[in-house]
Design an enzyme around this catalytic site. Sequence first.
Site, PDB file in Angstrom:
ATOM      1  N   ASP A   1       0.875  -1.166   0.000  1.00 50.68           N
ATOM      2  CA  ASP A   1       0.000   0.000   0.000  1.00 50.68           C
ATOM      3  C   ASP A   1       0.917   1.222   0.000  1.00 50.68           C
ATOM      4  OD1 ASP A   1      -2.425   1.528   0.343  1.00 50.68           O
ATOM      5  OD2 ASP A   1      -1.886   1.795   2.445  1.00 50.68           O
ATOM      6  N   SER A   2       0.301   2.410  -0.087  1.00 49.56           N
ATOM      7  CA  SER A   2       1.116   3.617   0.035  1.00 49.56           C
ATOM      8  C   SER A   2       1.582   3.812   1.487  1.00 49.56           C
ATOM      9  CB  SER A   2       0.299   4.830  -0.410  1.00 49.56           C
ATOM     10  OG  SER A   2      -0.849   4.960   0.415  1.00 49.56           O
TER      11      SER A   2
ATOM     12  N   CYS B   1      -4.123  -1.928  -1.910  1.00 48.68           N
ATOM     13  CA  CYS B   1      -4.310  -0.529  -2.278  1.00 48.68           C
ATOM     14  C   CYS B   1      -5.308  -0.495  -3.423  1.00 48.68           C
ATOM     15  CB  CYS B   1      -2.961   0.042  -2.710  1.00 48.68           C
ATOM     16  SG  CYS B   1      -3.050   1.633  -3.517  1.00 48.68           S
TER      17      CYS B   1
ATOM     18  N   GLU C   1      -2.703   9.215   8.053  1.00 54.75           N
ATOM     19  CA  GLU C   1      -1.239   9.088   8.138  1.00 54.75           C
ATOM     20  C   GLU C   1      -0.655  10.082   9.153  1.00 54.75           C
ATOM     21  OE1 GLU C   1       0.912   6.916   6.712  1.00 54.75           O
ATOM     22  OE2 GLU C   1      -0.562   5.800   5.524  1.00 54.75           O
TER      23      GLU C   1
ATOM     24  N   CYS D   1     -10.976   2.521  -0.278  1.00 57.84           N
ATOM     25  CA  CYS D   1      -9.557   2.797  -0.018  1.00 57.84           C
ATOM     26  C   CYS D   1      -9.234   2.041   1.263  1.00 57.84           C
ATOM     27  CB  CYS D   1      -9.324   4.296   0.172  1.00 57.84           C
ATOM     28  SG  CYS D   1      -7.683   4.707   0.828  1.00 57.84           S
TER      29      CYS D   1
ATOM     30  N   HIS E   1      -7.218   2.547   3.568  1.00 62.13           N
ATOM     31  CA  HIS E   1      -7.052   3.354   4.788  1.00 62.13           C
ATOM     32  C   HIS E   1      -8.382   3.566   5.519  1.00 62.13           C
ATOM     33  CE1 HIS E   1      -3.144   4.597   3.080  1.00 62.13           C
ATOM     34  NE2 HIS E   1      -2.850   5.130   4.243  1.00 62.13           N
TER      35      HIS E   1
HETATM   36  N1  DGL Z   1      -4.772   2.965   0.616  1.00 64.28           N
HETATM   37  C1  DGL Z   1      -4.663   3.199  -0.789  1.00 64.28           C
HETATM   38  C2  DGL Z   1      -5.953   2.891  -1.505  1.00 64.28           C
HETATM   39  O1  DGL Z   1      -6.593   1.932  -1.143  1.00 64.28           O
HETATM   40  C3  DGL Z   1      -3.914   4.438  -1.214  1.00 64.28           C
HETATM   41  C4  DGL Z   1      -4.374   5.714  -0.648  1.00 64.28           C
HETATM   42  C5  DGL Z   1      -3.491   6.869  -1.009  1.00 64.28           C
HETATM   43  O2  DGL Z   1      -2.278   6.769  -0.818  1.00 64.28           O
HETATM   44  O3  DGL Z   1      -4.015   7.884  -1.496  1.00 64.28           O
HETATM   45  O4  DGL Z   1      -6.338   3.526  -2.455  1.00 64.28           O
END
Ligand code: DGL
Length: 274
Positions: free
Chosen positions: A10-11, A73, A150, A182, A184
């Site tokens: 993931d990011s 992600c 974050e 997402c 997150h």
């Molecule tokens: N968690 C990731 C997703 O599911 C990336 C979110 C991001 O870095 O903008 O899209």
Amino acid sequence: MNQNRIGIFDSGVGGLTVLRAIERQLPRESVLYFGDTARLPYGNRSEAEIVQFVREILTWMAAEGVKMVLMACNTSSALALEIVRDEVDFPILGLILPGAKAAVEAGRRIGVIATAATVASDAYRRAMLEVENTASVWQIPCPKFVPLIEDNRIFDPYTEEVTWEYLAPLVDANIDTLIYGCTHYPLLEPVVRSLLSDRVRLVDPAVHLVAAAARELELLGLRSTSTALPTRFGVSGDPDSFANLSVRWLGYTPTVEKVVLPQVEPSFINPLRP
Ligand code: DGL
């Protein structure tokens, strides 16, 4: 049977929601986790950038000997999965299809909250309508969420304000199902749940991605039968920041390595490809 690790990336900390699902649903599997924290958020990046980042991560994971990769992600799953799928010699699974299928099983008036890039790709709407063409879909880009998570600001009153701003159009549309588009966003569950009626079902695609991965491992004879090794964590940014932020969800302080990803030519052609 195969004791090699499953790679997930993931990011940043969003992929921990996928790791959590692996721990619950595939407790014997060992994981290699990568967070591209030096380059987050991914959600405002172009397709070319995401594809390039994903190729670098996959090249590194291949060298580490993973047996399968789960894109933890949505942005990468929406923008890069179909492009890179055949470039590596291990299976790669993404979140969109499992998430979309689960959502149309749960309801017909479906809200998607996701990054700007995932919403612009229209991947969730297309996948849902392919499975169930009577579904109505509303997609809301939520660019403020990833930086807030974050920055460890989940319980900040401002986060609740922002969440309400994003959810209000979906409440007005009378959705019956909400997809966390997402990885997150399930980390915001206490805030999201408190603002939505109990009637709205929350779909976390991570759970369904891991169920699909379990089926695939079984089919390919790749399931592990021994006890899982501790998860190995790597990041492209500062390992201590990632360790300090993720302890809340992991319940322990992880040891995190700094990873320098291999350089991959943008015109990458996999030598393994026939
Ligand atoms: N968690 C990731 C997703 O599911 C990336 C979110 C991001 O870095 O903008 O899209």
